[in-house]
Motif scaffolding. Structure first.
Motif, PDB file in Angstrom:
ATOM      1  N   UNK A 250      28.506  -8.476   7.332  1.00 20.00           N
ATOM      2  CA  UNK A 250      28.087  -9.086   6.068  1.00 20.00           C
ATOM      3  C   UNK A 250      28.014 -10.604   6.181  1.00 20.00           C
ATOM      4  N   UNK A 251      28.966 -11.196   6.902  1.00 18.24           N
ATOM      5  CA  UNK A 251      28.972 -12.650   7.025  1.00 18.24           C
ATOM      6  C   UNK A 251      27.701 -13.139   7.705  1.00 18.24           C
ATOM      7  N   UNK A 252      27.218 -12.389   8.682  1.00 23.41           N
ATOM      8  CA  UNK A 252      25.976 -12.767   9.359  1.00 23.41           C
ATOM      9  C   UNK A 252      24.801 -12.712   8.403  1.00 23.41           C
ATOM     10  N   UNK A 253      24.789 -11.694   7.541  1.00 22.87           N
ATOM     11  CA  UNK A 253      23.715 -11.599   6.544  1.00 22.87           C
ATOM     12  C   UNK A 253      23.789 -12.761   5.564  1.00 22.87           C
ATOM     13  N   UNK A 254      25.006 -13.164   5.160  1.00 19.70           N
ATOM     14  CA  UNK A 254      25.161 -14.308   4.266  1.00 19.70           C
ATOM     15  C   UNK A 254      24.612 -15.571   4.919  1.00 19.70           C
ATOM     16  N   UNK A 255      24.938 -15.771   6.194  1.00 19.26           N
ATOM     17  CA  UNK A 255      24.443 -16.954   6.897  1.00 19.26           C
ATOM     18  C   UNK A 255      22.923 -16.914   7.013  1.00 19.26           C
TER      19      UNK A 255
ATOM     20  N   UNK B 159      16.120 -23.323   4.515  1.00 21.11           N
ATOM     21  CA  UNK B 159      15.252 -23.684   5.650  1.00 21.11           C
ATOM     22  C   UNK B 159      15.844 -24.853   6.436  1.00 21.11           C
ATOM     23  N   UNK B 160      17.186 -24.832   6.559  1.00 18.14           N
ATOM     24  CA  UNK B 160      17.875 -25.930   7.240  1.00 18.14           C
ATOM     25  C   UNK B 160      19.239 -25.406   7.682  1.00 18.14           C
ATOM     26  N   UNK B 161      19.536 -25.462   9.001  1.00 18.26           N
ATOM     27  CA  UNK B 161      20.785 -24.907   9.503  1.00 18.26           C
ATOM     28  C   UNK B 161      21.991 -25.716   9.032  1.00 18.26           C
ATOM     29  N   UNK B 162      21.881 -27.037   9.028  1.00 17.38           N
ATOM     30  CA  UNK B 162      23.013 -27.866   8.615  1.00 17.38           C
ATOM     31  C   UNK B 162      23.338 -27.656   7.143  1.00 17.38           C
ATOM     32  N   UNK B 163      22.302 -27.661   6.288  1.00 14.44           N
ATOM     33  CA  UNK B 163      22.529 -27.442   4.864  1.00 14.44           C
ATOM     34  C   UNK B 163      23.089 -26.045   4.601  1.00 14.44           C
ATOM     35  N   UNK B 164      22.595 -25.051   5.337  1.00 14.03           N
ATOM     36  CA  UNK B 164      23.093 -23.692   5.173  1.00 14.03           C
ATOM     37  C   UNK B 164      24.571 -23.607   5.565  1.00 14.03           C
ATOM     38  N   UNK B 165      24.951 -24.312   6.635  1.00 13.81           N
ATOM     39  CA  UNK B 165      26.352 -24.314   7.066  1.00 13.81           C
ATOM     40  C   UNK B 165      27.245 -24.952   6.007  1.00 13.81           C
ATOM     41  N   UNK B 166      26.781 -26.064   5.423  1.00 13.76           N
ATOM     42  CA  UNK B 166      27.553 -26.717   4.363  1.00 13.76           C
ATOM     43  C   UNK B 166      27.706 -25.797   3.158  1.00 13.76           C
TER      44      UNK B 166
ATOM     45  N   UNK C   1      27.484 -25.250  14.328  1.00 13.15           N
ATOM     46  CA  UNK C   1      27.472 -24.438  15.554  1.00 13.15           C
ATOM     47  C   UNK C   1      27.937 -22.996  15.315  1.00 13.15           C
ATOM     48  N   UNK C   2      28.949 -22.821  14.432  1.00 15.40           N
ATOM     49  CA  UNK C   2      29.427 -21.466  14.153  1.00 15.40           C
ATOM     50  C   UNK C   2      28.351 -20.635  13.467  1.00 15.40           C
ATOM     51  N   UNK C   3      27.662 -21.259  12.518  1.00 16.82           N
ATOM     52  CA  UNK C   3      26.589 -20.549  11.823  1.00 16.82           C
ATOM     53  C   UNK C   3      25.463 -20.198  12.789  1.00 16.82           C
ATOM     54  N   UNK C   4      25.066 -21.153  13.620  1.00 20.57           N
ATOM     55  CA  UNK C   4      23.976 -20.900  14.577  1.00 20.57           C
ATOM     56  C   UNK C   4      24.338 -19.779  15.535  1.00 20.57           C
ATOM     57  N   UNK C   5      25.621 -19.750  15.953  1.00 22.39           N
ATOM     58  CA  UNK C   5      26.062 -18.700  16.874  1.00 22.39           C
ATOM     59  C   UNK C   5      25.957 -17.330  16.219  1.00 22.39           C
ATOM     60  N   UNK C   6      26.385 -17.207  14.950  1.00 20.28           N
ATOM     61  CA  UNK C   6      26.329 -15.928  14.261  1.00 20.28           C
ATOM     62  C   UNK C   6      24.885 -15.477  14.020  1.00 20.28           C
TER      63      UNK C   6
END
Length: 311
Positions: free
Chosen positions: A5-10, A18-25, A32-37
């Motif tokens: 589920x956490x991967x689906x949330x990410x 449409x932005x990895x940094x904003x999504x992580x925040x 990096x953790x979000x990108x890895x998942x």
């Protein structure tokens, strides 16, 4: 396959921002953790979900296919969590209600005030929009309930829509100016040539007005167009033209005059909708009870405007 589920949330967070940094925040994790998942999820599914070109994040066809399903899975999990809380007696949670602008202007505020008095622990989230937009968001799991205008062709079969009340449309005009007719009622054909204040494209009442005018045999003349409900009523008060509006929205507006339409007139049915495949939570069922009680009480005390009646 071991999709979490956490991967689906990410994934949903990246798809929406449409932005990895904003999504992580937004998700409260490091980038990096979000990108890895996300990479693990892509590996599990066997296809890339995003393309990265010149800093732009775009969904791949696989990502486009996954997004509505991921949203629905997350919404169903949240609904299940709330249902479990209710079983153990937790009187808190969240209720996501959608409503059209005309209903937000008239019916929703007193109903939510009464609801909040009885259920102060429930966090209320309101989404204002056209019926089609609300139906689409509900189908994707973004709303628990929605007050919508029933279309003539029927609603999405995935939804259950319970008719609540029926109301007539009236011609709104400035009370400081002469009435649009000297008679007690106005035929639709008498609006031919009169300047109309028109709602924006995509607005339910715009389509209703245009269809009614076409059936009466004329194309309306616009004084101004493109407004939401409050703007349209303000333009009418200023004397820019008249507008076809629901009876409910004119309550408490002494600067506006309501002129009924001659039979057969134009009516619409308001319904409370939810997804058929999701059992409404206690909070949602309680809102339905509060809504019905309010409508029938207002009717019993003759406080509903003329042309508005419970079903």
């Amino acid at each position: 396959m071991d999709v979490q589920l956490q991967q689906l949330k990410y994934f949903v967070a990246v798809a929406e921002t449409r932005h990895f940094t904003q999504a992580a925040e937004q998700a409260g994790v490091t980038q990096p953790s979000l990108s890895k998942q996300i990479h693990v999820l892509e590996t599990e599914l066997g296809a890339p979900l995003f393309t990265r070109s010149r800093g732009n994040i775009m969904l791949t066809p696989a990502g486009e296919a996954l997004l509505p399903r991921a949203r629905r899975i997350l919404a169903d999990v949240e609904t299940a969590r709330l249902e479990v809380q209710e079983l153990i007696g937790v009187r808190r949670g969240r209720l996501r209600l959608g409503a059209t602008p005309s209903l937000c202007t008239s019916l929703v505020a007193p109903v939510l005030r009464r609801y909040q008095e009885g259920y102060p622990g429930v966090r209320l989230l309101l989404e204002e929009g056209g019926s089609q937009d609300l139906v689409g968001k509900m189908a994707r799991g973004g709303l628990d309930l929605a007050l919508i205008v029933l279309p003539e062709q029927g609603t999405d079969p995935a939804l259950r829509a319970e008719p609540i009340l029926r109301e007539s449309l009236v011609v709104a005009s400035a009370a400081t100016l002469p009435a649009p007719t000297e008679a007690a009622e106005l035929s639709l054909s008498e609006l031919d040539g009169q300047p109309l204040v028109m709602f924006r494209p995509g607005y339910d009442l715009r389509d209703t007005t245009l269809d009614a005018c076409r059936r009466a045999g004329f194309t309306p003349t616009f004084a101004i167009e493109g407004g939401e409900m409050d703007a349209v009523l303000g333009f009418v008060e200023a004397g820019l033209g008249v507008a076809l509006v629901p009876s409910l929205v004119l309550s408490g507006r002494p600067r506006l005059r309501a002129t009924p339409l001659a039979p057969p007139g134009v009516q619409r049915t308001i319904a409370l909708a939810h997804r058929r495949d999701v059992t409404p939570t206690h909070a949602a069922r309680a809102l339905r009870e509060v809504l019905l009680a309010y409508v029938h009480e207002e009717s019993a005390w003759s406080r509903l405007p003329a042309g508005v009646e419970p079903i």
